[in-house]
Design a protein around this motif. Sequence first.
Motif, mmCIF file in Angstrom:
data_model
loop_
_atom_site.group_PDB
_atom_site.id
_atom_site.type_symbol
_atom_site.label_atom_id
_atom_site.label_comp_id
_atom_site.label_asym_id
_atom_site.label_seq_id
_atom_site.Cartn_x
_atom_site.Cartn_y
_atom_site.Cartn_z
ATOM 1 N N PRO A 254 3.268 5.220 6.971
ATOM 2 C CA PRO A 254 3.971 4.883 8.218
ATOM 3 C C PRO A 254 3.090 4.088 9.187
ATOM 4 N N VAL A 256 1.088 1.637 8.336
ATOM 5 C CA VAL A 256 1.244 0.221 7.942
ATOM 6 C C VAL A 256 2.487 -0.362 8.607
ATOM 7 N N LEU A 257 3.577 0.397 8.568
ATOM 8 C CA LEU A 257 4.816 -0.075 9.175
ATOM 9 C C LEU A 257 4.687 -0.085 10.698
ATOM 10 N N VAL A 259 2.009 -0.755 12.455
ATOM 11 C CA VAL A 259 1.268 -1.952 12.866
ATOM 12 C C VAL A 259 2.243 -3.117 12.956
ATOM 13 N N ARG A 260 3.097 -3.253 11.948
ATOM 14 C CA ARG A 260 4.099 -4.325 11.953
ATOM 15 C C ARG A 260 4.997 -4.201 13.189
ATOM 16 N N ALA A 263 3.290 -4.837 16.585
ATOM 17 C CA ALA A 263 2.971 -6.257 16.766
ATOM 18 C C ALA A 263 4.229 -7.037 17.129
ATOM 19 N N VAL A 264 5.302 -6.797 16.393
ATOM 20 C CA VAL A 264 6.551 -7.522 16.648
ATOM 21 C C VAL A 264 7.017 -7.259 18.079
ATOM 22 N N VAL A 269 0.461 -10.693 16.575
ATOM 23 C CA VAL A 269 0.527 -10.469 15.133
ATOM 24 C C VAL A 269 -0.367 -9.285 14.779
ATOM 25 N N GLY A 270 0.031 -8.547 13.762
ATOM 26 C CA GLY A 270 -0.722 -7.370 13.328
ATOM 27 C C GLY A 270 -0.664 -7.273 11.822
ATOM 28 N N THR A 271 -1.798 -6.971 11.225
ATOM 29 C CA THR A 271 -1.914 -7.018 9.767
ATOM 30 C C THR A 271 -2.775 -5.856 9.275
ATOM 31 N N VAL A 272 -2.328 -5.208 8.199
ATOM 32 C CA VAL A 272 -3.212 -4.318 7.444
ATOM 33 C C VAL A 272 -3.526 -5.069 6.156
ATOM 34 N N MET B 242 4.905 -13.188 12.643
ATOM 35 C CA MET B 242 5.416 -11.962 12.007
ATOM 36 C C MET B 242 6.728 -12.254 11.279
ATOM 37 N N ARG B 245 6.430 -13.769 7.665
ATOM 38 C CA ARG B 245 5.590 -13.116 6.661
ATOM 39 C C ARG B 245 6.387 -12.517 5.509
ATOM 40 N N ASP B 247 4.805 -9.762 3.649
ATOM 41 C CA ASP B 247 3.610 -8.923 3.536
ATOM 42 C C ASP B 247 3.862 -7.862 2.467
ATOM 43 N N LEU B 249 2.170 -5.369 1.484
ATOM 44 C CA LEU B 249 1.878 -3.980 1.847
ATOM 45 C C LEU B 249 2.981 -3.403 2.719
ATOM 46 N N ALA B 253 4.918 -0.020 1.567
ATOM 47 C CA ALA B 253 4.740 1.240 2.311
ATOM 48 C C ALA B 253 5.972 2.143 2.255
ATOM 49 N N LEU B 257 6.675 6.348 0.712
ATOM 50 C CA LEU B 257 7.429 7.431 1.350
ATOM 51 C C LEU B 257 8.671 7.770 0.524
#
Lengths: 413, 413
Positions: A254, A256-257, A259-260, A263-264, A269-272, B242, B245, B247, B249, B253, B257
């Motif tokens: 969660p 990872v999601l 961060v997305r 950022a949005v 912008v946000g990236t793992v 964003m 992308r 992405d 990952l 993700a 889950l």
Amino acid sequence: MGAEPPRTVARPELDGARLLSDLDHLATIGADPAGGVSRVAYSAADIEARGWVRETMLGLGMEVRRDEAANVIGRYPGAEPARKPITLGSHTDTVPNGGRYDGALGVVAALACVRALRDAAVHLRHPVEVIDFAAEEATLGTPTLGSLAMTGGLARDALTRPAWDGRPAAAHIRDAGLDARGLNRAVRPRRVLAAYLELHIEQGGVLDAAGIPIGVVEGIVGIRRFAVAFAGQANHAGTTAMADRRDALVMAAPFVLGVRDAAVEAGVVGTVGVLRVLPGVPSIVPGRVELEAEIRGLDEAALDGVEARLGELASGLGGELQRATAKASVRSDPELVAAIEAACDSLGLASRRMASGAGHDAMVVGRYVPQAMIFVPSTGGVSHAPEEHTPPERCVDGGRALLGALLELDGRL
Amino acid sequence: MGAEPPRTVARPELDGARLLSDLDHLATIGADPAGGVSRVAYSAADIEARGWVRETMLGLGMEVRRDEAANVIGRYPGAEPARKPITLGSHTDTVPNGGRYDGALGVVAALACVRALRDAAVHLRHPVEVIDFAAEEATLGTPTLGSLAMTGGLARDALTRPAWDGRPAAAHIRDAGLDARGLNRAVRPRRVLAAYLELHIEQGGVLDAAGIPIGVVEGIVGIRRFAVAFAGQANHAGTTAMADRRDALVMAAPFVLGVRDAAVEAGVVGTVGVLRVLPGVPSIVPGRVELEAEIRGLDEAALDGVEARLGELASGLGGELQRATAKASVRSDPELVAAIEAACDSLGLASRRMASGAGHDAMVVGRYVPQAMIFVPSTGGVSHAPEEHTPPERCVDGGRALLGALLELDGRL
């Protein structure tokens, strides 16, 4: 002598065909047999390209010097001797097997601006300086090495960092015939320039997708990197009931999601980009996940908000977020942005304001003098690859915008 | 001679103290200076332990043989010569630096059952066989190697697979004085046994958490492994908006889950133990994620349902799920389960039905003869580690349940 210096009466015109042929010629230096261009900083091809830039400058009647970092600096005199130069620049080094536009376009366009002045027999109020910065790419372990050297911003360990081939940066610098320890002598006083303008390809797909020829860079984003760890409990994937698990990957997913989403919502912008699962065995419930996240944005307050939210999210999921590095954003100078927009308007070139998501020499120089950047489209957003492409007419548009902004600024500053 | 054979009049009683001292003694063979036990298959310590088992069997008046795979097989005669044996077994090999209970408890408990019969001068209707299976742990690249050899289930490449130390399995087998190619001669005819019972530690934390001394294993779970790939688009983490992308990952993700959710809802276990991010660089949007997922459950229909759901989930997220391996679940024989429960009831031992999440020799033998397993608690669910622990009274409870089930079955079969 005592006479009023000549002013910009007949507007100088950019020679687009020559700009494109210069760009083509530059692409032959370090041309990679596999396609693309390899002019890695301080390599023979890089030094050869700098030699070509120097010769071109001399041919334009510029005073040229190469500083201790191998930055090539040419000066076209101005009409008012007391004025600081308006500087145009970029870089001609590339990543290994990179494209032919990144950096190179900004340098040949700057030369084209001086050529336009010379062809029109015009001297502006300000001297015009052109800099081909050395080692902008991170191939030596430090991006924007040349502009950092010029502004006194080199990190203490910059020379010992491993370069792209594993050898220390200093070895490459020595191989190019430079004194690595002398790099700090490249420093110029603060505010020795009136302004710095850089034309560069966008490296993203925003302008291309929108069909807009010119991007006016409002600023270069701040970058914050985080190390995030989720500590669960490694256990047998067959005998450990779902209810009894502390699965670090289930904890981390969660995030990872998150961060997305963060950022949005914040307009950054946000990236793992890195995620490691330990022990990383199919039959063992993950005991630990380590990931690296980054966020980039122009608005430091927005970055603060995202960082706080990610910290809370990580804690809430049983993890821990730690800031690894932070590079502050650099705002473009509003006067320069206005000058670029005015130039685009008078040239009939559509433009839009945007942030630069990547670092540039302008970011370094911008801590030192007013700066702004002009972007032109990258087809499909491809960059740092042989397929990197900007249509010829867009390259010329960029050169014309740069020249227009230079003329505009000469009147305003 | 022609007289009616003696029947179970005085109920044989298990000597719990002797069972525990046998367990203690066995733990001295291959005792690891760092704690725990290292009796890796076909090592000197493993062969020494098999020698001790053989001697103990001989001391109990059993006929003993060691087959071509080093399975040690002892036979205590029954009263009705035409009957097939009821077989009790487990294994004495361990993982490197393993615990002292895994496998070992089942073997010493089986010996204790025979000892109880002998001490009471009782012969059951059925012969009682005890097997110490060879190479149950996956240290030679193939788990349950000995029981596979006995049931003709050895994979073609079993002898060439790399063992824990990188050498081929065959080299370890030869070092133990065995003929590696002769392993297939260990095969016994199908249904040569009346039934197979195995006492084993749970290796999970279910019984310990519930405070229940006996688990009656309804079956050994089926295991399905999947390779799942999510193909996105690697791109610059700074310059790629964003919205533009893909992405990998962020695509993957929700799948992590989803494995958890699907497993919980279907009453199976599901794990993503491996997840690789490519290129795995902080400043690049992940272009590809490869993960390995597994699900385990007793109910093949439930596993089918989860597999279908995960396939749809992966597709819906833009990924692809491919089945890598599948091992079918093995149901315990209902008659044997009922006999174990009846024995526990008459002994006043609380029990609960459960699945085994790990593989066992019983799983292999169960494709060949009726089987069931008895579990005893593992403190905190720890297994395959020096800290592995089952309280002494629970070890004895397990032995008593095994003896009770044996006596019960002797009457029922």
